[in-house]
Design an enzyme around this catalytic site. Sequence first.
Site, PDB file in Angstrom:
ATOM      1  N   ASP A   1       5.665  57.941  -8.486  1.00  0.00           N
ATOM      2  CA  ASP A   1       4.754  58.936  -9.051  1.00  0.00           C
ATOM      3  C   ASP A   1       5.260  60.360  -8.856  1.00  0.00           C
ATOM      4  OD1 ASP A   1       4.414  58.756  -6.293  1.00  0.00           O
ATOM      5  OD2 ASP A   1       2.382  57.993  -6.406  1.00  0.00           O
TER       6      ASP A   1
ATOM      7  N   ASP B   1      -8.165  54.552   0.812  1.00  0.00           N
ATOM      8  CA  ASP B   1      -9.108  53.912  -0.127  1.00  0.00           C
ATOM      9  C   ASP B   1      -8.478  52.716  -0.844  1.00  0.00           C
ATOM     10  OD1 ASP B   1      -7.283  55.118  -1.792  1.00  0.00           O
ATOM     11  OD2 ASP B   1      -8.728  56.340  -2.891  1.00  0.00           O
TER      12      ASP B   1
ATOM     13  N   HIS C   1      -5.540  52.737  -2.494  1.00  0.00           N
ATOM     14  CA  HIS C   1      -4.685  53.019  -3.662  1.00  0.00           C
ATOM     15  C   HIS C   1      -3.219  52.724  -3.355  1.00  0.00           C
ATOM     16  CE1 HIS C   1      -4.285  57.298  -1.989  1.00  0.00           C
ATOM     17  NE2 HIS C   1      -3.027  56.949  -2.174  1.00  0.00           N
TER      18      HIS C   1
ATOM     19  N   GLU D   1      -5.763  54.875  -8.366  1.00  0.00           N
ATOM     20  CA  GLU D   1      -6.966  55.040  -7.549  1.00  0.00           C
ATOM     21  C   GLU D   1      -7.920  53.864  -7.786  1.00  0.00           C
ATOM     22  OE1 GLU D   1      -6.986  57.277  -5.408  1.00  0.00           O
ATOM     23  OE2 GLU D   1      -6.352  59.242  -6.125  1.00  0.00           O
TER      24      GLU D   1
HETATM   25  C1  F6R Z   1       3.207  58.129  -2.880  1.00  0.00           C
HETATM   26  C2  F6R Z   1       2.294  57.022  -3.060  1.00  0.00           C
HETATM   27  C3  F6R Z   1       0.972  56.964  -2.363  1.00  0.00           C
HETATM   28  C4  F6R Z   1       1.110  56.869  -0.853  1.00  0.00           C
HETATM   29  C5  F6R Z   1      -0.255  56.748  -0.186  1.00  0.00           C
HETATM   30  C6  F6R Z   1      -0.146  56.744   1.326  1.00  0.00           C
HETATM   31  O1  F6R Z   1       4.366  57.961  -3.676  1.00  0.00           O
HETATM   32  O2  F6R Z   1       2.630  56.176  -3.804  1.00  0.00           O
HETATM   33  O3  F6R Z   1       0.265  55.848  -2.838  1.00  0.00           O
HETATM   34  O4  F6R Z   1       1.896  55.763  -0.534  1.00  0.00           O
HETATM   35  O5  F6R Z   1      -1.069  57.823  -0.577  1.00  0.00           O
HETATM   36  O6  F6R Z   1       0.305  57.978   1.752  1.00  0.00           O
HETATM   37  P1  F6R Z   1       0.761  58.222   3.267  1.00  0.00           P
HETATM   38  O7  F6R Z   1       1.972  57.408   3.493  1.00  0.00           O
HETATM   39  O8  F6R Z   1       1.057  59.694   3.353  1.00  0.00           O
HETATM   40  O9  F6R Z   1      -0.382  57.804   4.122  1.00  0.00           O
END
Ligand code: F6R
Length: 279
Positions: free
Chosen positions: A67, A136, A138, A143
Amino acid sequence: MFIKVERDYEAMSQRAAEIVADVVRGKPAAVLGLATGSTPVGLYRHLIRIAREERLDFRQVTTFNLDEYEGLPASHPQSYHAFMWKHLFEGLGLRDEQTNLLDGMARDLAEECVRFEERIRQAGGIDIQVLGIGADGHIAFCEPGSSLAGRTSVVSLHPQTIADNSRFFENEEHVPRRALSMGIGTILEARCCLILANGANKADAWSGMIEGPISAMLPASALQLHPWAIAICEPAAAAKLRHLDYYRHVDRERADQPLLPPWILQPERDPRRRAVAAV
Ligand code: F6R
């Protein structure tokens, strides 16, 4: 799903880096799917160390990131482009043309998403997709409520994600409201998925992903549909797993089994390919 609980964040990161390195050892022209966020930083650090210690060659590798924020140029310090160069690409000595990130500045964002999927196909598909999980549930920027069959598209960030990510920006106002993200359908096409979690704030999402029903309200639960998903965490993230003893037992039992699917090296062995061929 293969579930592993490592002793701490370091051990989890090291184990995950060994798995990614194994893909590259077996297939020097591997296609790696990558994530940003705090979780994979340790994995990337260990991967750079392994590459140096073993002189593991990444020159033929291609990467695709999950992303990118809308409206941030690659040069912006909080862009995922900048993150990847800082935490991995530079350390591995990758060339720009080996890496693929969605362009959040593209004039036609929808077209950019279509082109990105096309590039994944042209590269032969993703061999291993690294993932983190949001509190959450995701994955990527998919989301709760995202289609479980979704493709790469422009998505609106959940207010909670905006709040969570505001720590990286001057304030919440500066966090982009939209992003470009692989869809869950895109992610599930990877030959292997490797999802990591650390911290008590991930415990609910982690147990929901593994033990809950498959639901768009917890996008990571879609990994239950993947034929080879590896889930590695440390004890705090594992705290709410009801069948933890059983997972540890299974992990010990299959200690001498390969951790990667045979179809990374032999695509014809992918059960999903066989299903298509049989139709
Ligand atoms: C980022 C991504 C997000 C993160 C998720 C967890 O490329 O794909 O889904 O993996 O938000 O983020 P952290 O690792 O910062 O807790």
